[in-house]
Design an enzyme around this catalytic site. Structure first.
Site, mmCIF file in Angstrom:
data_model
loop_
_atom_site.group_PDB
_atom_site.id
_atom_site.type_symbol
_atom_site.label_atom_id
_atom_site.label_comp_id
_atom_site.label_asym_id
_atom_site.label_seq_id
_atom_site.Cartn_x
_atom_site.Cartn_y
_atom_site.Cartn_z
ATOM 1 N N SER A 180 0.820 -1.218 0.000
ATOM 2 C CA SER A 180 0.000 0.000 0.000
ATOM 3 C C SER A 180 0.848 1.259 0.000
ATOM 4 O O SER A 180 0.391 2.314 -0.428
ATOM 5 C CB SER A 180 -0.847 0.066 1.277
ATOM 6 O OG SER A 180 -1.756 -0.964 1.340
ATOM 7 N N HIS B 34 -1.067 -3.006 -7.306
ATOM 8 C CA HIS B 34 -1.787 -2.595 -6.090
ATOM 9 C C HIS B 34 -3.295 -2.706 -6.296
ATOM 10 O O HIS B 34 -3.882 -1.947 -7.058
ATOM 11 C CB HIS B 34 -1.387 -1.155 -5.721
ATOM 12 C CG HIS B 34 -1.992 -0.686 -4.438
ATOM 13 N ND1 HIS B 34 -2.455 0.588 -4.256
ATOM 14 C CD2 HIS B 34 -2.222 -1.335 -3.254
ATOM 15 C CE1 HIS B 34 -2.933 0.716 -3.037
ATOM 16 N NE2 HIS B 34 -2.803 -0.438 -2.413
ATOM 17 N N GLU C 191 -3.615 -0.402 -9.509
ATOM 18 C CA GLU C 191 -2.512 0.511 -9.820
ATOM 19 C C GLU C 191 -1.307 -0.342 -10.230
ATOM 20 O O GLU C 191 -0.848 -1.190 -9.451
ATOM 21 C CB GLU C 191 -2.169 1.374 -8.601
ATOM 22 C CG GLU C 191 -3.280 2.370 -8.260
ATOM 23 C CD GLU C 191 -2.984 3.245 -7.058
ATOM 24 O OE1 GLU C 191 -3.400 4.414 -7.058
ATOM 25 O OE2 GLU C 191 -2.318 2.775 -6.102
ATOM 26 N N ASN D 57 -3.583 6.115 -2.519
ATOM 27 C CA ASN D 57 -3.261 6.258 -1.096
ATOM 28 C C ASN D 57 -2.576 7.575 -0.757
ATOM 29 O O ASN D 57 -2.635 8.036 0.377
ATOM 30 C CB ASN D 57 -2.424 5.066 -0.609
ATOM 31 C CG ASN D 57 -3.290 3.831 -0.419
ATOM 32 O OD1 ASN D 57 -4.524 3.934 -0.387
ATOM 33 N ND2 ASN D 57 -2.672 2.672 -0.327
#
Ligand SMILES: CCCCCCCC(=O)CC(=O)SCCNC(=O)CCNC(=O)[C@H](O)C(C)(C)COP(=O)(O)OP(=O)(O)OC[C@H]1O[C@@H](n2cnc3c(N)ncnc32)[C@H](O)[C@@H]1OP(=O)(O)O
Ligand SMILES: NC(=O)C1=CN([C@@H]2O[C@H](COP(=O)(O)OP(=O)(O)OC[C@H]3O[C@@H](n4cnc5c(N)ncnc54)[C@H](O)[C@@H]3O)[C@@H](O)[C@H]2O)C=CC1
Length: 309
Positions: free
Chosen positions: A144, A165, A177, A215
């Protein structure tokens, strides 16, 4: 009924990834992310080996996959329950489980890691498997928040290493991602991009910068919600309602923290604040630290900001 093949399938030769197309996937970490990715990969015709540290954990992963598949099938095959049951059986046939990571990578076109959010632990795992996996196996991390470059540095396959991701819950969230470092080859990046599409996801290309895209925006927002509450400016319930009804989020920030796992949230924010201690966006939260110290990690342990039992 034997839902899963408990042994690694025999008869595979070493991974021979053809035209960069990923078919055999080994996923290390059978927690909420690893199990979700395994489910989606198996549902889209990939051969999956799911690896964790104990049989008990893998049994839990299997239960989670079965439960989630039932929810998917209830909608997808609403008026054809038999076809739905057949679909579930076919998907489950595509998943083997194993506690032997070394053996499980022998036939892998892709080795995807989804273990604890800790750089050293990820580096140790990849460094070890780099020596055992076929040379052409692509390595990827579902981290993450950690730099893919730092994780990849523990291996000798810098051109065959990238970030992949996924988002929680994997069966529902459409985004992946795809992260390329300065050494990821175009061929590897394209394989990861095409693999994401083959899973039915929408990939976006990301640079190896902290938090990639989602994120980098989501974590500061969520941490500010915690700090807002700690300043006494809103109850967690009101903040959650406000963000759902006023900003259109499906979950409020406290609900989402519990859903992600407070241990993972803490790993992320502690890592970023250690690297950039004066950045107020990355300031920690006493309340978060207290809950984690008490083993209250959110939904997965039955209690976090809210209770789930
Ligand atoms: C500060 C640090 C922050 C760090 C972040 C780090 C983490 C990361 O690196 C990146 C992330 O993943 S961030 C998290 C991203 N995820 C989200 O934002 C999820 C937000 N929630 C939702 O989308 C919906 O509430 C959701 C889809 C989950 C559920 O939908 P609803 O709210 O409508 O509630 P339900 O009634 O339970 O579900 C509706 C139907 O959805 C299906 N479904 C839900 N979960 C499922 C699952 N796990 N598997 C299969 N199907 C599932 C299902 O059809 C369900 O209907 P029922 O089965 O009839 O209940
Ligand atoms: N929870 C979330 O919403 C998201 C998490 N991620 C990332 O995915 C990764 C995993 O997160 P979760 O699935 O939530 O964690 P989790 O705690 O649910 O699962 C992690 C699993 O990895 C296993 N594990 C730990 N070390 C291992 C090792 N050396 N070998 C084999 N298995 C090992 C654990 O036993 C556990 O089952 C983390 O890097 C996290 O940052 C990424 C996107 C979303």
């Amino acid at each position: 009924m034997a839902f899963f093949t408990h042994q690694i399938r025999r008869g595979f030769s070493s991974s021979i990834i053809k035209n960069g197309v990923i078919k055999n996937v080994t996923i290390i970490g059978g927690g909420q992310m690893g199990a979700g990715i395994a489910q989606v990969a198996a549902s889209t015709g990939h051969t999956v080996t799911l690896v964790d540290t104990s049989e008990d954990i893998l049994k839990k992963s299997r239960k989670g996959i079965e439960g989630s598949l039932k929810r998917v099938v209830k909608k997808k095959f609403a008026d054809k329950p038999e076809a739905g049951e057949e679909f579930i059986q076919n998907v489950l046939q595509n998943v083997s489980i194993s506690t032997d990571a070394g053996a499980s990578v022998q036939a892998a076109d892709l080795l995807l890691e989804a273990i604890v959010e800790n750089l050293k632990v990820k580096q140790d795992l990849f460094g070890h498997l780099d020596e055992l996996a076929p040379a052409n196996t692509i390595f990827a991390s579902n981290t993450s928040s950690l730099p893919i470059t730092d994780i990849a540095g523990s291996t000798s396959r810098l051109d065959r290493f990238g970030g992949l991701h996924f988002f929680n819950p994997v069966p529902m969230m459409k985004l992946v991602e795809v992260v390329g470092t300065s050494t990821t080859s175009q061929e590897t990046f394209d394989s990861l991009l095409n693999f994401s599409k083959a899973l039915g996801k929408t990939p976006v290309s990301c640079k190896d910068t902290p938090g990639f895209i989602v994120n980098r925006l989501l974590v500061p927002y969520m941490m500010e919600a915690l700090r807002l509450h700690e300043r006494g400016h809103g109850s967690k319930e009101d903040i959650d309602i406000a963000m759902k009804l006023g900003a259109g989020y499906p979950m409020g920030p406290f609900e989402l923290c519990d859903y992600v796992g407070l241990d993972t949230v803490k790993f992320i924010i502690d890592g970023w604040s250690a690297k950039d201690p004066h950045n107020p966006l990355f300031a920690s939260s006493e309340l978060l630290n207290k809950l984690v110290a008490e083993g209250k990690y959110g939904k997965k342990t039955g209690e976090g900001f809210y209770k789930y039992k």
